[in-house]
Scaffold this active site. Structure first.
Site, mmCIF file in Angstrom:
data_model
loop_
_atom_site.group_PDB
_atom_site.id
_atom_site.type_symbol
_atom_site.label_atom_id
_atom_site.label_comp_id
_atom_site.label_asym_id
_atom_site.label_seq_id
_atom_site.Cartn_x
_atom_site.Cartn_y
_atom_site.Cartn_z
ATOM 1 N N ASN A 203 -5.969 -6.810 6.155
ATOM 2 C CA ASN A 203 -6.593 -7.327 7.376
ATOM 3 C C ASN A 203 -7.196 -8.700 7.084
ATOM 4 O OD1 ASN A 203 -9.533 -6.998 6.610
ATOM 5 N ND2 ASN A 203 -8.802 -4.891 6.366
ATOM 6 N N ARG A 204 -7.742 -9.332 8.107
ATOM 7 C CA ARG A 204 -8.119 -10.737 7.956
ATOM 8 C C ARG A 204 -9.576 -10.941 7.542
ATOM 9 N NH1 ARG A 204 -6.272 -13.293 13.374
ATOM 10 N NH2 ARG A 204 -7.286 -15.108 12.449
#
Ligand code: C5P
Length: 405
Positions: A203-204
């Site tokens: 994920n970011r």
């Protein structure tokens, strides 16, 4: 902060090299003033290279810029380490016949001394009287520790370790060591769930907010274990240098869980900021997956353990557990409603609800969140830099726990 470190003539001066290094790594401007005698133990070149500033012992150097008082006037903090019996006596008498003496008389900053000498000298009534005089004037004293001395004997007189002096010295100026004594675990970053040896589901999350939560706690005196999954470039740099932060790396959710659970065993507060993947690949391949002419690829995912749920189940008495939630919402009311539902599901003491793309007024802020307590009341709203927001989280923790000591 502008820190003056006075060094007097004792073998413990070698440990002060590390103290100066800790101060530099923590971003402070350090000026070392060795006494003439101390240069027999550690020389000018060492102090200049480690402090990155010119070093002199003489009141007659740089007279045009009144160096004999300028350093003392500029100082935010003065540390004398090691402080020998002789230097402590000179301080008590207010002598000013060397640069350290003039500096100490010229400063209004907090003064911290770390005595180092043989037990007999420390116990002598003259030294004890000098210490009483200095304490009476507000000088902070760290140590001495009880332990082996250079003559092969043992007893009180050994200079405290650099880390201890560093912490005690900074605590005198921060006035904000309201988390001192607390053991804290913070998780941060985004987990990476392996698909094969080279691929992952991720994920970011940059990990920045969690690192700020860890640093804020450390600055306020807590001992922090920071369990970091994947984070952005350079995000861990400051935390890795902070003497009260221990960084532990974790990759996938299961590794993060193991590291957090291990650290939580003796922690007073656990703050889960990490973006933990909800799912992992059921069976990550040992070999790199190849297309081999296949049109599509199906990965079977299974749910990851809910780390917060596990922490809540096994929590030790008095432990405070804080969750973070990132939610999208059109209005603050909707955000609060989503936050409340999640807080109840997780059962945590505090939930920091982080709006992703919040309403007007928050657009330019680095971050904005509101904090729910275990009655689902909004106990704080914070917006600003991630550092400011991190402090708001700790204020809320203190509000529910009461003062740390
Ligand atoms: O349910 P959600 O992922 O939004 O919850 C976020 C909070 O729960 C965060 O504090 C996160 O670190 C934690 N979490 C967890 N274990 C998971 C997923 C999230 O502890 N498997």
């Amino acid at each position: 902060m502008f820190v003056v470190v006075g060094v007097s003539g004792g073998i413990a001066a070698y440990k002060t090299v590390h103290l100066v290094r800790l101060l530099i790594l923590a971003g402070h401007e350090v000026h070392v003033i060795p006494t003439q005698d101390s240069l027999r133990f550690v020389g000018t070149s060492t102090w200049e290279s480690i402090s990155r500033n010119a070093v002199t012992t003489s009141v007659h150097d740089d007279v045009a810029r009144v160096r004999h008082v300028a350093l003392g006037q500029a100082a935010d903090l003065v540390i004398v380490a090691p402080a020998t019996a002789n230097t402590l006596a000179r301080m008590a008498a207010g002598l000013a016949d060397n640069l350290l003496g003039t500096t100490l008389l010229a400063t209004a900053a907090p003064v911290v001394v770390a005595p180092a000498m043989h037990t007999e000298m420390w116990s002598h009534p003259a030294t004890q009287q000098n210490m009483a005089t200095l304490r009476g004037r507000g000088v902070h004293v760290v140590g001495p520790a009880d332990g082996p001395l250079t003559g092969g004997d043992s007893g009180p007189g050994r200079m405290s370790e650099p880390e201890e002096i560093f912490e005690a010295a900074l605590a005198t100026v921060s006035g904000d060591a309201d988390l001192a004594g607390l053991r804290v675990v913070v998780s941060t970053g985004g987990t990476r769930e392996p698909i094969d040896p080279v691929r992952f589901l991720g994920n970011r999350s940059s990990g920045r907010q969690g690192v700020e939560v860890a640093l804020a706690a450390a600055r306020r005196g807590a001992r922090v274990r920071l369990v970091a999954a994947h984070v952005g470039d350079g995000v861990l740099a400051e935390a890795s240098r902070h003497p009260r932060v221990e960084v532990v790396r974790a990759g996938a959710a299961v590794e993060l869980r193991d590291a957090v659970v291990d650290a939580a065993v003796d922690a007073d507060v656990v703050v889960m900021v990490a973006a933990v993947a909800d799912y992992r690949v059921l069976e990550a391949s040992d070999e790199k997956l190849s297309k081999r002419g296949q049109e599509g690829l199906t990965l079977e995912l299974v749910q990851n353990p809910d780390i917060l749920a596990g922490l809540m189940q096994d929590r030790r008495p008095g432990q405070t557990i804080v969750g973070f939630a990132a939610e999208t919402a059109d209005t603050v009311d909707e955000l609060v409603a989503k936050g409340r539902a999640k807080r109840r599901r997780k059962g945590v003491d505090l939930l920091a609800v982080n709006e992703v793309g919040w309403v007007k007024g928050f657009e330019s802020a680095d971050n904005a969140l509101l904090i729910l307590d275990d009655h689902d009341d909004v106990v704080a709203q914070a917006q600003g830099s991630k550092r400011d927001v991190a402090d708001a989280v700790w204020d809320a923790v203190l509000a529910v726990r009461g003062p740390a000591q």
